[in-house]
Design a protein around this motif. Structure first.
Motif, short mmCIF file in Angstrom:
data_model
loop_
_atom_site.label_atom_id
_atom_site.label_comp_id
_atom_site.label_asym_id
_atom_site.label_seq_id
_atom_site.Cartn_x
_atom_site.Cartn_y
_atom_site.Cartn_z
N VAL A 149 -14.76 20.59 -10.11
CA VAL A 149 -15.98 20.91 -10.85
C VAL A 149 -17.14 20.03 -10.38
CG1 VAL A 149 -17.05 20.86 -13.14
CG2 VAL A 149 -14.74 21.77 -12.87
N LEU A 150 -16.89 18.74 -10.22
CA LEU A 150 -17.94 17.83 -9.76
C LEU A 150 -18.41 18.18 -8.35
CD1 LEU A 150 -16.64 14.39 -11.09
CD2 LEU A 150 -18.61 15.69 -11.93
N ALA A 151 -17.49 18.56 -7.47
CA ALA A 151 -17.87 18.93 -6.11
C ALA A 151 -18.74 20.19 -6.11
CB ALA A 151 -16.62 19.14 -5.26
N ALA A 152 -18.38 21.17 -6.94
CA ALA A 152 -19.19 22.38 -7.03
C ALA A 152 -20.57 22.08 -7.61
CB ALA A 152 -18.47 23.43 -7.88
N ALA A 153 -20.61 21.24 -8.64
CA ALA A 153 -21.90 20.85 -9.23
C ALA A 153 -22.74 20.08 -8.24
CB ALA A 153 -21.66 20.02 -10.50
N LEU A 154 -22.11 19.24 -7.43
CA LEU A 154 -22.84 18.49 -6.41
C LEU A 154 -23.45 19.42 -5.37
CD1 LEU A 154 -23.68 15.83 -5.07
CD2 LEU A 154 -21.43 15.74 -4.00
N LEU A 155 -22.71 20.44 -4.97
CA LEU A 155 -23.24 21.40 -4.00
C LEU A 155 -24.44 22.14 -4.57
CD1 LEU A 155 -22.80 22.66 -1.20
CD2 LEU A 155 -21.32 24.36 -2.28
N LEU A 156 -24.36 22.55 -5.84
CA LEU A 156 -25.50 23.21 -6.48
C LEU A 156 -26.69 22.26 -6.60
CD1 LEU A 156 -23.69 25.16 -9.36
CD2 LEU A 156 -24.68 26.11 -7.26
N ALA A 157 -26.42 21.00 -6.94
CA ALA A 157 -27.51 20.03 -7.07
C ALA A 157 -28.18 19.77 -5.73
CB ALA A 157 -26.98 18.73 -7.66
N LEU A 158 -27.40 19.68 -4.66
CA LEU A 158 -27.98 19.50 -3.33
C LEU A 158 -28.86 20.68 -2.94
CD1 LEU A 158 -24.88 18.02 -1.46
CD2 LEU A 158 -27.03 16.83 -1.92
N THR A 159 -28.39 21.89 -3.26
CA THR A 159 -29.20 23.08 -2.98
C THR A 159 -30.51 23.04 -3.75
OG1 THR A 159 -27.17 24.36 -2.63
CG2 THR A 159 -29.20 25.60 -2.99
N ALA A 160 -30.44 22.69 -5.04
CA ALA A 160 -31.65 22.60 -5.85
C ALA A 160 -32.58 21.51 -5.34
CB ALA A 160 -31.28 22.34 -7.31
N ALA A 161 -32.02 20.39 -4.89
CA ALA A 161 -32.85 19.29 -4.40
C ALA A 161 -33.64 19.69 -3.18
CB ALA A 161 -31.97 18.08 -4.08
N VAL A 162 -33.05 20.52 -2.34
CA VAL A 162 -33.76 20.97 -1.14
C VAL A 162 -34.73 22.11 -1.46
CG1 VAL A 162 -33.48 21.90 1.20
CG2 VAL A 162 -31.82 20.25 0.30
N ALA A 163 -34.37 22.96 -2.42
CA ALA A 163 -35.20 24.13 -2.72
C ALA A 163 -36.41 23.79 -3.57
CB ALA A 163 -34.36 25.19 -3.42
N TRP A 164 -36.29 22.84 -4.49
CA TRP A 164 -37.37 22.53 -5.42
C TRP A 164 -38.28 21.44 -4.88
CZ3 TRP A 164 -33.96 22.09 -10.47
CH2 TRP A 164 -33.47 23.36 -10.78
N GLY A 165 -39.54 21.58 -5.23
CA GLY A 165 -40.52 20.59 -4.81
C GLY A 165 -41.92 21.16 -4.92
N SER A 166 -42.88 20.49 -4.31
CA SER A 166 -44.25 20.99 -4.35
C SER A 166 -44.35 22.37 -3.71
CB SER A 166 -45.18 20.01 -3.62
OG SER A 166 -44.73 19.79 -2.30
N THR A 167 -43.50 22.63 -2.74
CA THR A 167 -43.38 23.95 -2.14
C THR A 167 -41.96 24.45 -2.38
OG1 THR A 167 -44.97 23.40 -0.39
CG2 THR A 167 -43.51 25.29 -0.01
N SER A 168 -41.82 25.46 -3.23
CA SER A 168 -40.50 25.98 -3.55
C SER A 168 -40.01 26.90 -2.43
CB SER A 168 -40.53 26.73 -4.87
OG SER A 168 -40.85 25.86 -5.94
N ILE A 169 -38.74 26.76 -2.10
CA ILE A 169 -38.12 27.55 -1.04
C ILE A 169 -36.87 28.22 -1.62
CG2 ILE A 169 -37.05 27.48 1.25
CD1 ILE A 169 -38.71 24.97 1.81
N PRO A 170 -36.69 29.51 -1.43
CA PRO A 170 -35.51 30.19 -1.98
C PRO A 170 -34.22 29.58 -1.45
CG PRO A 170 -37.14 31.78 -1.22
CD PRO A 170 -37.61 30.45 -0.74
N PRO A 171 -33.20 29.48 -2.30
CA PRO A 171 -31.92 28.90 -1.84
C PRO A 171 -31.33 29.61 -0.63
CG PRO A 171 -31.96 29.08 -4.23
CD PRO A 171 -33.19 29.78 -3.74
N GLY A 172 -31.52 30.93 -0.55
CA GLY A 172 -31.01 31.64 0.61
C GLY A 172 -31.66 31.17 1.90
N GLU A 173 -32.96 30.92 1.86
CA GLU A 173 -33.66 30.42 3.04
C GLU A 173 -33.23 28.99 3.36
OE1 GLU A 173 -36.08 30.11 6.32
OE2 GLU A 173 -35.37 31.86 5.20
N VAL A 174 -32.96 28.21 2.31
CA VAL A 174 -32.49 26.84 2.53
C VAL A 174 -31.20 26.85 3.34
CG1 VAL A 174 -31.48 24.83 1.38
CG2 VAL A 174 -33.60 25.84 0.51
N TRP A 175 -30.23 27.65 2.90
CA TRP A 175 -28.96 27.68 3.61
C TRP A 175 -29.08 28.35 4.97
CZ3 TRP A 175 -25.13 24.67 2.75
CH2 TRP A 175 -24.94 24.13 1.47
N GLY A 176 -30.06 29.25 5.10
CA GLY A 176 -30.31 29.85 6.41
C GLY A 176 -30.79 28.82 7.41
#
Length: 360
Positions: free
Chosen positions: A30-57
């Motif tokens: 559970v913690l590993a899955a939550a960490l993966l989601l948090a890492l995705t959100a950390a990269v996607a969110w910010g002053s310029t929002s980027i869709p998670p699909g584009e992040v992983w792309g």
């Protein structure tokens, strides 16, 4: 004739005061899955929002060796946000491991590297490098990271020497030596801050002392990316010895543990890892104290389970904290240490209150 019959005592619904232990394997998943989601959100969110699909792309194209696409998204994702998110996870995992090892070392569930003065020594080294203008390279090419590393090692040597005076070794002596030396180094660090050459330099030092992940880049990740997994493997290999230390030196020695050697190894590993973490992120308070204590309440005190859970929970916590630091205010970024203290202190007080209330 009177026959007396003794009825069996009725069991109360829940008389066992021992805390319930959550199985480690499902919790780790559970913690590993939550960490993966948090890492995705950390990269996607910010002053310029980027869709998670584009992040992983972007991440997939970079890892597979494909040429980057033109535009700013690739630069933001790969060069700015991914290194910062990975650094947050590494620092959190490292702090969780350090806190767990130190608490076993001194047999105190509320201990952390600050208690042994190691963080103070690393901070003094880094602040000295900033004030003296050695951050870009410095003597022998050490720079800021090397100065913090040397400060942690020097403090480790001093505390260990004082604790070993007279040939004996006791956790209380180690703690007292660490507290005294740490307070001395903290005062000297404050003196160096006052000697900063200009207001901007003073602001930079103070911001670094409260913790910051803003300087993350790929070259900076090299040392913690090696140090944190190496420390995790070494500590996991010593998990049984850590369990034995909690039962006292005599009991541990009776179980075949070389107590002095184990403590020397633990002190060396925690000092080295603390120096690395402080060098790349500044002095982040409370995480090394809170994470192992919270995880111990959930999975119990067996270090074979506690160490990996503490690493995962610490990584998750730091990634979430860094998201808050970057997005809470529009005009500026919050220091990491401020957010960890605001989150950690009330949470730990609540948990302590519940633990003490159930024990009474």
């Amino acid at each position: 004739m009177i026959v007396s019959v003794t009825l069996p005592a009725r069991k109360s619904p829940r008389t066992d005061s021992r805390p319930r232990v959550v199985p480690a394997a499902p919790l780790a998943a559970v913690l590993a899955a939550a960490l993966l989601l948090a890492l995705t959100a950390a990269v996607a969110w910010g002053s310029t929002s980027i869709p998670p699909g584009e992040v992983w792309g972007v991440v997939w194209r970079r890892l597979s060796g494909e040429p980057p696409r033109p535009g700013t998204d690739d630069l933001i994702v790969w060069q700015l946000r991914v290194p910062r998110a990975v650094l947050a996870a590494l620092v959190g995992a490292g702090l969780g491991l350090v806190g767990t090892a130190v608490q076993a070392l001194v047999r105190n569930p509320l201990a952390d590297p600050y208690l042994l003065g190691i963080s103070n020594g690393a901070s003094l080294g880094a602040v000295g490098a900033i004030v003296l203008g050695l951050g870009a390279g410095g003597a022998l090419g050490l720079g800021l990271s090397g100065a913090a590393f040397v400060g942690a090692l020097a403090t480790f040597a001093l505390v260990w020497t004082v604790a070993r005076r007279g040939g004996g070794f006791a956790p209380l002596r180690l703690v007292l030596a660490g507290v005294a030396i740490g307070q001395f180094l903290s005062g000297f660090t404050s003196y160096l801050v006052l000697q900063a050459g200009d207001e901007q330099q003073t602001h930079s030092v103070l911001f670094w002392l409260m913790g910051s992940l803003g300087g993350a880049n790929w070259p900076l990740l090299a040392v913690p990316a090696v140090a944190v997994p190496a420390a995790a493997l070494l500590l996991q290999a010593r998990a049984r010895g850590l369990n034995a230390l909690l039962m006292g030196d005599e009991t541990a020695a009776g179980l075949g543990v070389d107590v002095v050697r184990l403590r020397r190894e633990l002190f060396t590993v925690t000092s080295l890892l603390t120096g690395v973490l402080v060098a790349v992120s500044g002095a982040i308070a409370f995480v090394a104290l809170m994470v192992p204590h919270v995880c111990r309440l959930v999975v119990g005190g067996d270090h074979r389970r506690l160490l990996p859970i503490s690493a995962l929970f610490g990584a998750l916590l730091m990634v979430v904290v860094d998201i808050v630091c970057r997005t809470a205010m529009d005009t500026q970024e919050l220091p990491v240490g401020v957010v960890t203290s605001l989150i950690g202190a009330p949470a730990l007080l609540y948990l302590l209150d519940r633990r003490l209330g159930s024990a009474s």
